[in-house]
Scaffold this motif. Structure first.
Motif, PDB file in Angstrom:
ATOM      1  N   GLN A 481      21.808  -3.086  86.707  1.00 20.76           N
ATOM      2  CA  GLN A 481      21.802  -2.392  88.056  1.00 20.76           C
ATOM      3  C   GLN A 481      22.189  -0.906  87.494  1.00 20.76           C
ATOM      4  O   GLN A 481      23.287  -1.059  86.980  1.00 20.76           O
ATOM      5  N   PRO A 482      21.480   0.288  87.681  1.00 21.66           N
ATOM      6  CA  PRO A 482      22.150   1.143  87.480  1.00 21.66           C
ATOM      7  C   PRO A 482      23.370   1.772  88.239  1.00 21.66           C
ATOM      8  O   PRO A 482      23.689   1.372  89.268  1.00 21.66           O
ATOM      9  N   PRO A 483      24.195   2.388  87.503  1.00 18.72           N
ATOM     10  CA  PRO A 483      25.588   2.925  88.302  1.00 18.72           C
ATOM     11  C   PRO A 483      25.354   3.867  89.530  1.00 18.72           C
ATOM     12  O   PRO A 483      26.519   3.700  90.365  1.00 18.72           O
ATOM     13  N   VAL A 484      24.348   4.463  89.579  1.00 17.39           N
ATOM     14  CA  VAL A 484      23.992   5.250  90.780  1.00 17.39           C
ATOM     15  C   VAL A 484      22.716   5.039  91.367  1.00 17.39           C
ATOM     16  O   VAL A 484      21.801   4.359  90.480  1.00 17.39           O
ATOM     17  N   PRO A 485      22.687   5.244  92.453  1.00 18.21           N
ATOM     18  CA  PRO A 485      21.428   4.778  93.428  1.00 18.21           C
ATOM     19  C   PRO A 485      20.178   5.949  92.887  1.00 18.21           C
ATOM     20  O   PRO A 485      20.775   7.083  92.516  1.00 18.21           O
ATOM     21  N   ASN A 486      19.022   5.813  93.242  1.00 19.94           N
ATOM     22  CA  ASN A 486      17.975   7.030  93.084  1.00 19.94           C
ATOM     23  C   ASN A 486      17.803   7.226  91.796  1.00 19.94           C
ATOM     24  O   ASN A 486      17.220   8.281  91.365  1.00 19.94           O
ATOM     25  N   VAL A 487      18.036   6.413  90.814  1.00 17.13           N
ATOM     26  CA  VAL A 487      17.603   6.735  89.423  1.00 17.13           C
ATOM     27  C   VAL A 487      16.078   6.624  89.358  1.00 17.13           C
ATOM     28  O   VAL A 487      15.271   5.674  89.658  1.00 17.13           O
ATOM     29  N   ASP A 488      15.310   7.704  88.808  1.00 15.17           N
ATOM     30  CA  ASP A 488      13.715   7.613  88.816  1.00 15.17           C
ATOM     31  C   ASP A 488      13.498   7.884  87.325  1.00 15.17           C
ATOM     32  O   ASP A 488      12.187   8.361  87.304  1.00 15.17           O
ATOM     33  N   GLY A 489      14.083   7.806  86.330  1.00 16.30           N
ATOM     34  CA  GLY A 489      13.753   7.945  85.055  1.00 16.30           C
ATOM     35  C   GLY A 489      14.760   7.596  83.732  1.00 16.30           C
ATOM     36  O   GLY A 489      16.080   7.717  84.174  1.00 16.30           O
ATOM     37  N   LEU A 490      13.998   7.069  83.009  1.00 17.88           N
ATOM     38  CA  LEU A 490      15.139   6.744  81.601  1.00 17.88           C
ATOM     39  C   LEU A 490      14.677   7.808  80.467  1.00 17.88           C
ATOM     40  O   LEU A 490      13.423   7.871  80.387  1.00 17.88           O
ATOM     41  N   LEU A 491      15.616   8.401  79.838  1.00 17.24           N
ATOM     42  CA  LEU A 491      15.518   9.035  78.818  1.00 17.24           C
ATOM     43  C   LEU A 491      16.491   8.668  77.606  1.00 17.24           C
ATOM     44  O   LEU A 491      17.294   8.027  77.673  1.00 17.24           O
ATOM     45  N   GLU A 492      16.030   9.188  76.417  1.00 18.82           N
ATOM     46  CA  GLU A 492      16.565   8.848  75.100  1.00 18.82           C
ATOM     47  C   GLU A 492      18.128   9.250  75.361  1.00 18.82           C
ATOM     48  O   GLU A 492      18.590  10.171  75.804  1.00 18.82           O
ATOM     49  N   GLY A 493      19.062   8.393  74.755  1.00 17.50           N
ATOM     50  CA  GLY A 493      20.512   8.404  74.867  1.00 17.50           C
ATOM     51  C   GLY A 493      21.146   8.915  73.464  1.00 17.50           C
ATOM     52  O   GLY A 493      22.356   9.158  73.497  1.00 17.50           O
ATOM     53  N   GLY A 494      20.321   9.083  72.570  1.00 19.29           N
ATOM     54  CA  GLY A 494      20.840   9.760  71.099  1.00 19.29           C
ATOM     55  C   GLY A 494      21.423   8.818  70.335  1.00 19.29           C
ATOM     56  O   GLY A 494      21.922   9.174  69.351  1.00 19.29           O
ATOM     57  N   ALA A 495      21.632   7.566  70.751  1.00 21.52           N
ATOM     58  CA  ALA A 495      22.288   6.534  69.924  1.00 21.52           C
ATOM     59  C   ALA A 495      21.705   5.094  70.328  1.00 21.52           C
ATOM     60  O   ALA A 495      21.351   5.125  71.664  1.00 21.52           O
ATOM     61  N   SER A 496      21.944   4.161  69.471  1.00 21.61           N
ATOM     62  CA  SER A 496      21.343   2.824  69.735  1.00 21.61           C
ATOM     63  C   SER A 496      22.207   2.230  71.207  1.00 21.61           C
ATOM     64  O   SER A 496      23.419   2.417  71.105  1.00 21.61           O
ATOM     65  N   GLY A 497      21.550   1.614  72.056  1.00 26.98           N
ATOM     66  CA  GLY A 497      22.281   1.118  73.169  1.00 26.98           C
ATOM     67  C   GLY A 497      22.478   2.282  74.347  1.00 26.98           C
ATOM     68  O   GLY A 497      23.162   1.627  75.293  1.00 26.98           O
ATOM     69  N   ARG A 498      22.299   3.294  74.140  1.00 30.12           N
ATOM     70  CA  ARG A 498      22.410   4.151  75.025  1.00 30.12           C
ATOM     71  C   ARG A 498      21.200   4.724  75.851  1.00 30.12           C
ATOM     72  O   ARG A 498      20.000   4.904  75.246  1.00 30.12           O
TER      73      ARG A 498
END
Length: 931
Positions: A481-498
Motif C-alpha cells: 500500500q503506498p504511504p500516501v493516497p492518490n498515487v498516480d504513477g511510479l518512476l525510477e528510484g535511482g537504486a534497486s528496491g526504490r
C-alpha cells in the motif's frame, strides 16, 4: 483527445492554421476575425470590417495574407503584417460559405469561393478580377476546396450532390496555351477536337465559361451535403451531410463511386476531413460530438463529446499532427495522440525505443567509418484490445523501461494506455537480441512499470492504486500500500528496491522492502525523472519547470520556464568536468541547459521538436517525432564556463576566456551578478560596458581608457561629453585615494568647488590661486570668496565683499585683518551713502581675544599622489596567469578527434545551425503525465 488550446468567443464558423507559425485564424458569427497564437493562448490581432457573420477564412502559404468571406457578400484580402484590409472582391449575390487560396498560390494566384447564390467563383487576387463562375448546383453551395496537388475542385451543396470540377483548361489558359508539343495523335483527331471545341463554346455561351468543367457528380446523400474534402494523397473523397452520414468516395480517371457510409452521428454532420498523417476521417456535428473513423476498417473508433456546444467547422495543420474544431462558444486545438516516442536507456551506450510496432535497440558503440552506431530490431509488439487495431488514436506504446539490474539478459517493460493501461514484458538475450525473444507476459497497470531488481518489477494497480511487485514470470510476489493516497504513477528510484511515487504535486522516494519513505519533494505536474549516470542527482521534469535534487530528494535547485518542457538528458562526456553536472533539456523550439547551482541558459533553436536521449561533448543525440535517431550540434561552452566558475576552477575559466567565443550581455550580467566583473572585462570591447565593469572591479586604468573612448565617440557624433562618466570615475578614484585621477575628473566635469577643496587638501596653493583667477574670470562671486577664504587672502576677500555691495561686511573684514587703508576707504563709502560704522565697530570690538587669521593647512604628504587604497587583484584579472585545466585540454582534444561512442543513423538532416536565442517561445506538448 489531447487539447492543446481552447478559446472562448462567439460561434466559430471558419478556421485555418498558419502553415509555419503557431497561429490559427478563426472567423466568428459576430463578424470578427481573430488571429490566435495557440501555443501561448493569446489573441494576436482582430479584424472587424465585415458586416454580419464571417463563414470562411484561409491563410496564404507564402505571403502574409488572409482571405475571408462573409454574409455581406464580400471577399476581403487582409495583410496581417500591415494589419489592414488590402482590397475587397465583389460579385457573389448571397452569403459566402468558404474561401480558399490555391495550394500553389505562388504560381496560381487564385482564390476559390462558394456561395449561397448556387455558384462557385475563381478569382485572381493579383489582378483583383473574377476568372470563372462555376454554375451547376441548384441550391446553396456549402463548401468548395482545391485538390492539394491536382487540377481538381470539390464542392458540396444542399442539392444533395457533391461535384468534382476539372480546372485543367483554366490552368492552361493562365499558363499561356495548351500542350507544348502536340503529338501525332492530336493531328489524327483534329476533326474530333474541333467538334468538341465547338460544343464547349456552345456550352460556354449557354451556361458560362468552359475553362472549368464538371468531371463527376456524386449522388448518394438523402439530405443536403454540408462538406466535402479530398484525401491528401489517395484518390478518395469524404462528404458530410444533413442525413447524419459521412460517405467515402473513390475516383478514377473516368468515374467516381461510393465506397462506404460511416454512421454514428445523431444530427447534421457539419464538417469532415481526412487526417493528414493517418488513415482516419475526423468529422464533427451538431450533435455536439467529434467522431474519428478508421478508413481502412470503415468503422468509428473514437468519439469526443462536448456538453452544450454544437460543432460547425474542422481544420487540419499541413505539417503537424494538429486539428482545430469550432463550436458555439469558441474553438479547440487538439491532437488525437501523443507524438513522444517511447524510449529508455539501456546499459552503457545503448538506447531502446519503439518505432511503429517494432522495439529497437540503438547501439552507440558499434560504429565504424562513417557510421557511429546501428539499430538492432528486438521484437514486434502485439496489438491488444480493440483500440490498438487502429494507428493514430493513442494506441501506440507510451512508456518503455529497461532492466538495468539484470546483467545476464535483457528485460523491457512496454506500457500503453490501451484499455485503461496495460503492460507487456519482453525478454531477450543480450548477445543475440533479435534471435531469442519471449513475450506474452501481460497485465494491467497505471502508468509505467519500474524494475526493482534483477528479477523483480513493480506496477501500479489501476483499480486499488497498490504497488504490485512481480517476478519475471509475471507472478505477483507482493502487494504494498503506498504511504500516501492518490498515487498516480511510479518512476525510477535511482537504486534497486526504490521507487519514486508521483502523488498530486509531490514526488516521494519510497523503499519497497522496508516500506519506508526516504525523501519527499514538491514538484507540480511531474512528467518524468532523469537520474544522473552516477546516481548522485535526479532531474524531476515538470510541465513548466525542472527540479534538481540529490539522491535523497533534497532539493538543489528549481527553475521554471514559460513554455512546456519536452525532454532532458544528463551530460555523460568523459572529460570536461560536465558529467553528472550539466542537464540539457528541450522545448518545442529550443535546446536549453540547467546546472545544479540553478544557472540556466539557451543553447540553440530547433526547426523541429526533438526528444533528448544522450549528451556527449557538443553533440545531442535525440529522437524526432517519427522515432528516427538524430544528432544535432550544440555549443555548451557557456554552460561549461559557468560550471567552472561555480566550482572555482579558475585555470579552466581563464583558458576558456582566452580560447572560447564568449560574448553577449547575458554572460556579462551573469559575471557581474556572481561577483566576477574582472572576468567579463577580458572579452568585452564595447566602451560603456567596459567602463561599468572596470569600475565594478576597481580598475581605474581600464575605466579611464573607456571614458576617453566614449568621449571621443561622443565628439565624433556631435554629442555632449559624458559628465556622469567622469563623475563616477572621480568617485571611485577618490575612494581609492588616487587624487590625480580625481583632479582630472573634476577638471573634465568643471566641478570647480570640489576641485578647489581637493587642492586645499593636497596643499597645492599654486593651483588654488589659479582657481581664484578662474573664478574672477568667470565673474563667480561666491567662487572668488570661497577660494580667497581657502587661501587665507584677506585683501581679496575684502575686495570681493566691496565689489558685491556688501560694504558693512567688507569694513568689518578690513578692520579685523588690520587693513587700515581699505577700512578708511570703505568707511567713506558707507558714510557717503548716509550710513554709519559706529555700531559695526562696537560689534567688532567685542570678544576679539583668541581670534586668529585663517591660513591654508600644511599637508601631511607632499608627493605626486597619495598612498592609494590597495585593490585586491585576483588571478582572474591576468590572462598571462591562465593555466589550461587538464580536463579542458582533454575535452578540446576530444572535440577534434571524433569519439567512437556516437549513434548510427544520427543524421544532421532537418536541423540547420541556428543562432542562440533567448526568445520566449511557447510550446506544444507531448506530456509524460499519466492521467
Amino acid at each position: 483527445m489531447l487539447t492543446k488550446f481552447e478559446s472562448k468567443s462567439a460561434r466559430v464558423k471558419g478556421l485555418a492554421f498558419h502553415p509555419v507559425r503557431p497561429w490559427v485564424c478563426a472567423s466568428l458569427h459576430n463578424g470578427v476575425i481573430q488571429l490566435w497564437d495557440y501555443r501561448v493562448g493569446t489573441v494576436i490581432d482582430r479584424f472587424e470590417e465585415h458586416d454580419g457573420p464571417v463563414r470562411g477564412v484561409d491563410f496564404h502559404l507564402q505571403e502574409p495574407l488572409i482571405v475571408s468571406g462573409g454574409d455581406d457578400y464580400k471577399i476581403k484580402v487582409w495583410d496581417y503584417k500591415l494589419r489592414r484590409c488590402l482590397f475587397t472582391l465583389l460579385g457573389h449575390l448571397d452569403y459566402i460559405r468558404t474561401v480558399q487560396f490555391h495550394p500553389n498560390a505562388s504560381q496560381f494566384p487564385w482564390i476559390l469561393s462558394a456561395s449561397d447564390d448556387q455558384t462557385l467563383r475563381l478569382w485572381d487576387f493579383q489582378k483583383r478580377s473574377c476568372l470563372s463562375v462555376l454554375t451547376g448546383h441548384n441550391h446553396y453551395v456549402m463548401c468548395a476546396a482545391f485538390h492539394p496537388s491536382e487540377d481538381l475542385i470539390v464542392s458540396a451543396s444542399l442539392d444533395q450532390t457533391v461535384r468534382v470540377w476539372d480546372t485543367t483548361g483554366l490552368r492552361k489558359k493562365q499558363m499561356g496555351g495548351g500542350p507544348e508539343n502536340p503529338g501525332l495523335l492530336d493531328n489524327m483527331h483534329s476533326a474530333q477536337s474541333r467538334a468538341s471545341a465547338t460544343a464547349l463554346n456552345v456550352q460556354a455561351e449557354l451556361f458560362g465559361s468552359n475553362d472549368v468543367v464538371v468531371k463527376y457528380v456524386l449522388e448518394g446523400h438523402d439530405r443536403g451535403v454540408n462538406w466535402a474534402s479530398f484525401h491528401p494523397t489517395l484518390p478518395l473523397l469524404a462528404s458530410a451531410a444533413d442525413d447524419r452520414q459521412v460517405k467515402l468516395w473513390r475516383m478514377s480517371e473516368t468515374k467516381a463511386w461510393e465506397v462506404d457510409t460511416l454512421r454514428g452521428h445523431a444530427n447534421n454532420v457539419s464538417c469532415c476531413l481526412f487526417h493528414p498523417k493517418h488513415d482516419l476521417v475526423v468529422s464533427n456535428s451538431e450533435d455536439r460530438s467529434i467522431r474519428v473513423f478508421d478508413v481502412s476498417k470503415r468503422v468509428g473508433v473514437q468519439t469526443f463529446r462536448r456538453e452544450g456546444d454544437r460543432f460547425w467547422i474542422l481544420a487540419t495543420h499541413r505539417s503537424q499532427n494538429l486539428l482545430a474544431a469550432g463550436h458555439d462558444s469558441g474553438m479547440i486545438v487538439f491532437k488525437l495522440e501523443r507524438e513522444r516516442p517511447a524510449s529508455s536507456h539501456g546499459t552503457v551506450n545503448k538506447l531502446y525505443y519503439v518505432r511503429g510496432r517494432e522495439l529497437f535497440c540503438h547501439d552507440y558503440a558499434r560504429g565504424n567509418g562513417n557510421q557511429s552506431g546501428v539499430d538492432v530490431p528486438i521484437a514486434s509488439l502485439r496489438r491488444v484490445g480493440q483500440q490498438a487495431q487502429t494507428d493514430g488514436i493513442g494506441s501506440a506504446p507510451r512508456f518503455i523501461t529497461y532492466n538495468q539490474h539484470n546483467p545476464s539478459e535483457g528485460n523491457v517493460l512496454v506500457c500503453s494506455d490501451v484499455d485503461g493501461g496495460t503492460y507487456e514484458l519482453v525478454t531477450f538475450s543480450l548477445s543475440n537480441a533479435s534471435g531469442s525473444v519471449t513475450d506474452g507476459k501481460r497485465g494491467n497497470c497505471l502508468g509505467p512499470g519500474v524494475f526493482l531488481g534483477r528479477n523483480r518489477f513493480a506496477v501500479l494497480d489501476r483499480h486499488q492504486r497498490q504497488i504490485v511487485v512481480k517476478n519475471l514470470n509475471n507472478e505477483t510476489t507482493k502487494r504494498v500500500q503506498p504511504p500516501v493516497p492518490n498515487v498516480d504513477g511510479l518512476l525510477e528510484g535511482g537504486a534497486s528496491g526504490r521507487l519514486i511515487l508521483r502523488a498530486e504535486d509531490r514526488a516521494i522516494l519510497f523503499e519497497v522492502q522496508s516500506r519506508r519513505v526516504l525523501g519527499e519533494i514538491t514538484a507540480p505536474k511531474i512528467k518524468n525523472v532523469y537520474w544522473a549516470p552516477d546516481g548522485s542527482k535526479v532531474a524531476i521534469l515538470c510541465k513548466y519547470g525542472i527540479v534538481i535534487a540529490d539522491r535523497m530528494l533534497e532539493q538543489l535547485c528549481s527553475i521554471s520556464d514559460n513554455v512546456r518542457i519536452k525532454s532532458g538528458a544528463w551530460d555523460v562526456s568523459p572529460t570536461g568536468g560536465t558529467a553528472n553536472q550539466l542537464f540539457i533539456y528541450t522545448t518545442l523550439n529550443h535546446v536549453k541547459y540547467v546546472l545544479p547551482s540553478g544557472d540556466t541558459g539557451t543553447i540553440r533553436t530547433l526547426d523541429n521538436p526533438v526528444y533528448a536521449m544522450r549528451v556527449v561533448k557538443d553533440q545531442l543525440f535525440c529522437l524526432d517525432r517519427e522515432a528516427r535517431p538524430r544528432v544535432i550540434s550544440i555549443d555548451s561552452t557557456e554552460a561549461r564556463f559557468k560550471l567552472a566558475l561555480a566550482n572555482k576552477r579558475y585555470g579552466q575559466v581563464m583558458h576558456m576566456v582566452r580560447h572560447s567565443r564568449l560574448c553577449g550581455r547575458a554572460i556579462v550580467a551573469y559575471l557581474q551578478s556572481k561577483g566576477f566583473p574582472e572576468v567579463a572585462l577580458h572579452f568585452v570591447r564595447e566602451p560603456r560596458t567596459r567602463f561599468r565593469l572596470a569600475l565594478a572591479c576597481g580598475n581605474i586604468e581600464a575605466a579611464m581608457e573607456s571614458a576617453f573612448s566614449l568621449e571621443q565617440q561622443n565628439e565624433n557624433e556631435g554629442k555632449e561629453s559624458g559628465r556622469d562618466l567622469w563623475g563616477e570615475l572621480g568617485s571611485e578614484a577618490l575612494r581609492q585615494g588616487n587624487h590625480q585621477v580625481v583632479e582630472m575628473s573634476y577638471q573634465r566635469t568643471k566641478d570647480f568647488d570640489r576641485l578647489s577643496f581637493l587642492y586645499l587638501l593636497t596643499g597645492d596653493t599654486e593651483k588654488l590661486r589659479k582657481m581664484l583667477k578662474i573664478s574672477t574670470m568667470r565673474n563667480d562671486i561666491m567662487g572668488r570668496y570661497h577660494n580667497a577664504l581657502l587661501l587665507g587672502d584677506a585683501t581679496e576677500r575684502v575686495q570681493v565683499l566691496e565689489q558685491s555691495g556688501n560694504l558693512p561686511l567688507a569694513y568689518i573684514c578690513a578692520v579685523m585683518h588690520g587693513l587700515e587703508d581699505d577700512a578708511e576707504r570703505i568707511k567713506v563709502a558707507i558714510e557717503t551713502n548716509e550710513g554709519s560704522v559706529d555700531d559695526l565697530l562696537n560689534k567688532v570690538g567685542e570678544n576679539r581675544k583668541g581670534n586668529c587669521i585663517l591660513q591654508p593647512p600644511t599637508p601631511i604628504v607632499r608627493e605626486n599622489n597619495w598612498p592609494t587604497l590597495e585593490v585586491q587583484k585576483t588571478t582572474l584579472e591576468d590572462l598571462s596567469l591562465a593555466q589550461p585545466d587538464p580536463e579542458e585540454v582533454a575535452y578540446n582534444e576530444g572535440m577534434i578527434v571524433e569519439d567512437a561512442a556516437g549513434a548510427d543513423d544520427w543524421e544532421e538532416s532537418g536541423f540547420e545551425d541556428a543562432p542562440k536565442t533567448s526568445g520566449i517561445v511557447p510550446d506544444d506538448d507531448d506530456d509524460y503525465d499519466f492521467g
